[in-house]
Every structure is written in structure tokens, then in C-alpha cells.
Design an enzyme around this catalytic site. Structure first.
Site, PDB file in Angstrom:
ATOM      1  N   THR A  67     -23.025  20.468   1.646  1.00 22.61           N
ATOM      2  CA  THR A  67     -23.924  19.383   2.044  1.00 22.61           C
ATOM      3  C   THR A  67     -24.035  19.161   3.557  1.00 22.61           C
ATOM      4  OG1 THR A  67     -23.639  18.293  -0.055  1.00 22.61           O
ATOM      5  CG2 THR A  67     -24.325  16.899   1.782  1.00 22.61           C
TER       6      THR A  67
HETATM    7  P1  AMP Z   1     -20.887  18.171  -1.573  1.00 22.56           P
HETATM    8  O1  AMP Z   1     -19.416  18.076  -1.776  1.00 22.56           O
HETATM    9  O2  AMP Z   1     -21.246  19.247  -0.602  1.00 22.56           O
HETATM   10  O3  AMP Z   1     -21.606  18.232  -2.845  1.00 22.56           O
HETATM   11  O4  AMP Z   1     -21.292  16.800  -0.872  1.00 22.56           O
HETATM   12  C1  AMP Z   1     -22.030  15.789  -1.515  1.00 22.56           C
HETATM   13  C2  AMP Z   1     -21.490  14.454  -1.131  1.00 22.56           C
HETATM   14  O5  AMP Z   1     -21.646  14.215   0.265  1.00 22.56           O
HETATM   15  C3  AMP Z   1     -22.221  13.269  -1.730  1.00 22.56           C
HETATM   16  O6  AMP Z   1     -21.849  13.030  -3.042  1.00 22.56           O
HETATM   17  C4  AMP Z   1     -21.821  12.146  -0.818  1.00 22.56           C
HETATM   18  O7  AMP Z   1     -20.662  11.508  -1.291  1.00 22.56           O
HETATM   19  C5  AMP Z   1     -21.499  12.838   0.496  1.00 22.56           C
HETATM   20  N1  AMP Z   1     -22.434  12.406   1.530  1.00 22.56           N
HETATM   21  C6  AMP Z   1     -23.749  12.612   1.565  1.00 22.56           C
HETATM   22  N2  AMP Z   1     -24.309  12.068   2.669  1.00 22.56           N
HETATM   23  C7  AMP Z   1     -23.292  11.501   3.358  1.00 22.56           C
HETATM   24  C8  AMP Z   1     -23.215  10.794   4.579  1.00 22.56           C
HETATM   25  N3  AMP Z   1     -24.297  10.550   5.335  1.00 22.56           N
HETATM   26  N4  AMP Z   1     -21.989  10.353   4.979  1.00 22.56           N
HETATM   27  C9  AMP Z   1     -20.889  10.607   4.233  1.00 22.56           C
HETATM   28  N5  AMP Z   1     -20.909  11.279   3.067  1.00 22.56           N
HETATM   29  C10 AMP Z   1     -22.092  11.717   2.624  1.00 22.56           C
HETATM   30 ZN    ZN Z   2     -25.285  18.864  -1.097  1.00 24.77          ZN
HETATM   31 ZN    ZN Z   3     -22.359  18.941  -4.173  1.00 25.67          ZN
END
Ligand code: AMP
Ligand code: ZN
Ligand code: ZN
Length: 366
Positions: A67
């Protein structure tokens, strides 16, 4: 993918903004929205946007397909090895500091971010920018974030996010943002918990689509729908994972002294005795069916994942559908890893996302 998004954002940069008809652009991220989800029949609003505007068959993310690395790539036009956010969670071993997306102090620390985001460029050009939860948009340095922003709050209801954006767009001309970024997590969250093929993901697709519908309805009420550009992207897709396709590496490296970072789709390894090449060879010999193993200096240039000091000296990249774990985990605990994951090679079709854009700056049907 970077090229197409940079072209889009350059087009917008030169759109005239006269007092009476400011053209605003809203860049929306549906986290984890895989390219083929649009064909499931749960996203009528995205469908109509696609018909009205321009779209890509799919959007190829950058490595690692996570992400923060991808959201920062989208707004900087740079690969993670250059924009600095090489993972959602990583160490700067020299400084003894750890970046983690759940650590608000680190997430807001500008020192981690080595690329210039589009909101910084736009601000320098005299534009007004705003972000509702885009990763990396809440930095503690006032000049490195949009003029208007929100501190990330995972549970904030989607209707509040939409009305927040509409409130910005209803501001008087001089204060109204030229560029707004907006973020929704649900499709990713349910993809992890229940797997990409689940009904929960279908519900999440419908949920984010209906938020998009509310936003467009709000633009109509403000009479600005025909002078507002909307770009919808996602940061990566999602693969199904099952506990049976899991391999742990502790038994392969038994007797060695080392430390690891990350698990699942990729694991970084570093010897504590200066024997990185021995560790790499052992891992490569044992994992050939399940992963690619490289010394950092040998990671193929096409991965674009090597020239950053925070990348560990040995990298294990799991093959699609496989999970590599640093330590052996009981079969019961394996179920806690969920049913979906991403982070596999960005070439893998299941990691691809979406890119759909409509509005006065975009050709219809392109
Ligand atoms: P991933 O582990 O790569 O799937 O990351 C997804 C997670 O990133 C989401 O479920 C959120 O909890 C987190 N996330 C998304 N945007 C933000 C942000 N601006 N600040 C902090 N955490 C975030
Ligand atoms: Zn993502
Ligand atoms: Zn994810």
C-alpha cells in the site's frame, strides 16, 4: 503505470483555472481493487465512469506491491527505491529507526519521504491541494503536505469522507482545491480477511462504488460535475492464499545467525556474521519451487528494488500464491494469516489494479 499516471497529472497541471470555472481533479484510491473486479457486476458507478471516460485494461503496480510504496509511487512518479517508502514497515538499521504505517510519529516524519509528491509540485505552482487519507499526506512539515488534510483514521465512516471532500469543493473559488486525493480501504481489508473470491469482497466493491456514487451526486448538487475530473486508481490487486502453501525458512537456516524483516510474499534476510552469500545459497537451494532468492546486488533491474540502503542484503520473493515465513508456525496460527495477500511480483496479473478517469480533461472512450 507510472508513465500513464504522470501523463494524466501533467495534463491536469496545465488546465486553466479561471475564477469562474475552476477545474478540480479528484484522485481516488480503492485499496486492493484488482483489475478484474470491475467485471463482477457490483460496481455500476465505476462502469459508467469507464464508459464516459478513459481507462486502462489494468494498472501495473510497482514492487513491492504494497500500500504505502504504491500510493507514494502514484503521487511522486518514482519507484519505492527512490521515493524512500520501500515497504509498509521497514528498518533504517544505521539510525536504529523503524518506519511503520501504524506508527503515526514515523508516518508523519518527512525524513522518510525522499520524493516530491504531486501536492508539493502543485503548491509550488500556486495551486490548492487537499487530501483525505492519502498515504504520506499528513507530514509534519507544513510545506510537504497538502494545504488541507486529515489525520488517518481507519474506522472513519465513508459518508463522512465523501462529505468532507464535498465541503472542500464548496469553498469559495480562491480556497477551493485544484487537486483532492481520497482513500478507501474496504476492498483490501476484506480481500485479506476472506480472500479475493469472497462475497465479502463483492460487498466491499459495492460499498466503495456507492461512495463514488454519493460523491458524483454531490458534485451534481454543487453544479460542478461537468468541470470536475475524477481519476480512480488502485494500488495493487489480491491473490488467494491457503495455509497449505506456506514454507518457513528457520529450518533451512538452522545454526546460522541472522535477522529477518517481513513475511508472506517477501522476506528480507541479513546475516549477523557477514555470511549473506551462504544464507542466499542455502535459501535458493531449498526454496526453488516456492520463491526467488537474490543477493541484493543481483536483484534483476526490472524489479526496481535494490538501490536503497534500507533493503536487506538477501531478498526472498515468494512465487504467486505461496507464503514464506521466517519461523515455523502451527497450522492453527496459519489461519490467522487470512485468505488473501499481495506483495507478489508486479508482473503477476493478480497484482494488477485499475485506472479509470473521466471528466473534461479526458477523452471519452480512450
Ligand atoms: P496493506 O498491508 O499494504 O494492505 O495496507 C493496507 C492498510 O494500510 C489499510 O488497511 C490501512 O490500515 C493502512 N493505511 C492506509 N492508508 C493509511 C494512511 N494514510 N495512514 C496510515 N495507514 C494507512
Ligand atoms: Zn493496498
Ligand atoms: Zn492489503
Amino acid at each position: 503505470m507510472l508513465r500513464s499516471i504522470i501523463v494524466l497529472l501533467c495534463v491536469l497541471q496545465f488546465t486553466p483555472a479561471t475564477a469562474q470555472n475552476k477545474r478540480s481533479t479528484i484522485l481516488i484510491s480503492f485499496d486492493g481493487f484488482r483489475w478484474d473486479y470491475v467485471d463482477r457486476g457490483f460496481s455500476p458507478t465505476l462502469d459508467s465512469l469507464r464508459r464516459a471516460g478513459a481507462s486502462a485494461a489494468s494498472l501495473q503496480p510497482v514492487n513491492p506491491t504494497k500500500t504505502f510504496p504504491n500510493h507514494l509511487a502514484i503521487v511522486t512518479g518514482m519507484y519505492p527505491e527512490d521515493h524512500g517508502i520501500i515497504q509498509n514497515d521497514f528498518w533504517d538499521r544505521t539510525a536504529g529507526r523503524r518506519f511503520r504505517i501504524s506508527d503515526t510519529v514515523e508516518v508523519r516524519d518527512p525524513r522518510w519521504y525522499t520524493g516530491e509528491a504531486v501536492w508539493e509540485t502543485a503548491r509550488k505552482a500556486g495551486r490548492i491541494t487537499a487530501s483525505y487519507f492519502w498515504p504520506g499526506s499528513e507530514l509534519s512539515d507544513e510545506l510537504r503536505r497538502p494545504q488541507m488534510y486529515e489525520f488517518y483514521e481507519h474506522q472513519r465512516p465513508y459518508p463522512l469522507r465523501v462529505t468532507g471532500v464535498l465541503r472542500w469543493l464548496a469553498l469559495p473559488e480562491q480556497q477551493c482545491p485544484d487537486l483532492i486525493l481520497l482513500y478507501f480501504d474496504a476492498v483490501d481489508t476484506h480481500g485479506h480477511q476472506s480472500g479475493p473470491a469472497s462475497s465479502q469482497v463483492n460487498n466491499a466493491i459495492a460499498q466503495v462504488d456507492s461512495s463514488l456514487r454519493s460523491l458524483i451526486d454531490g458534485l451534481r448538487r454543487l453544479s460542478i460535475a461537468d468541470r470536475t475530473n475524477i481519476i480512480v486508481v488502485s494500488d495493487h490487486g489480491m491473490s488467494e492464499i491457503v495455509p497449505e502453501r506456506t514454507v518457513s525458512i528457520d529450518h533451512i537456516l538452522a545454526g546460522e545467525r541472522y535477522r529477518t524483516q517481513w513475511n508472506g510474499t517477501m522476506v528480507g534476510v541479513e546475516s549477523l556474521d557477514g555470511t549473506d552469500s551462504i544464507l542466499a545459497r542455502k535459501l535458493r537451494d531449498s526454496l526453488s519451487l516456492h520463491a526467488e532468492v537474490f543477493l541484493k546486488k543481483d536483484i534483476p533491474a526490472s524489479y526496481r528494488f535494490s538501490r536503497n540502503t534500507h533493503i536487506p542484503p538477501v531478498m526472498v520473493f515468494a512465487k504467486a500464491g505461496w507464503s514464506i515465513l521466517p519461523t515455523t508456525v502451527s497450522s492453527g496460527d496459519l489461519l490467522n494469516y487470512g485468505r488473501g495477500s499481495h506483495g507478489y511480483d508486479s508482473d503477476s496479473p493478480e497484482m494488477h489494479g485499475i485506472l479509470i478517469a473521466a471528466g473534461p480533461s479526458f477523452r471519452s472512450g480512450a
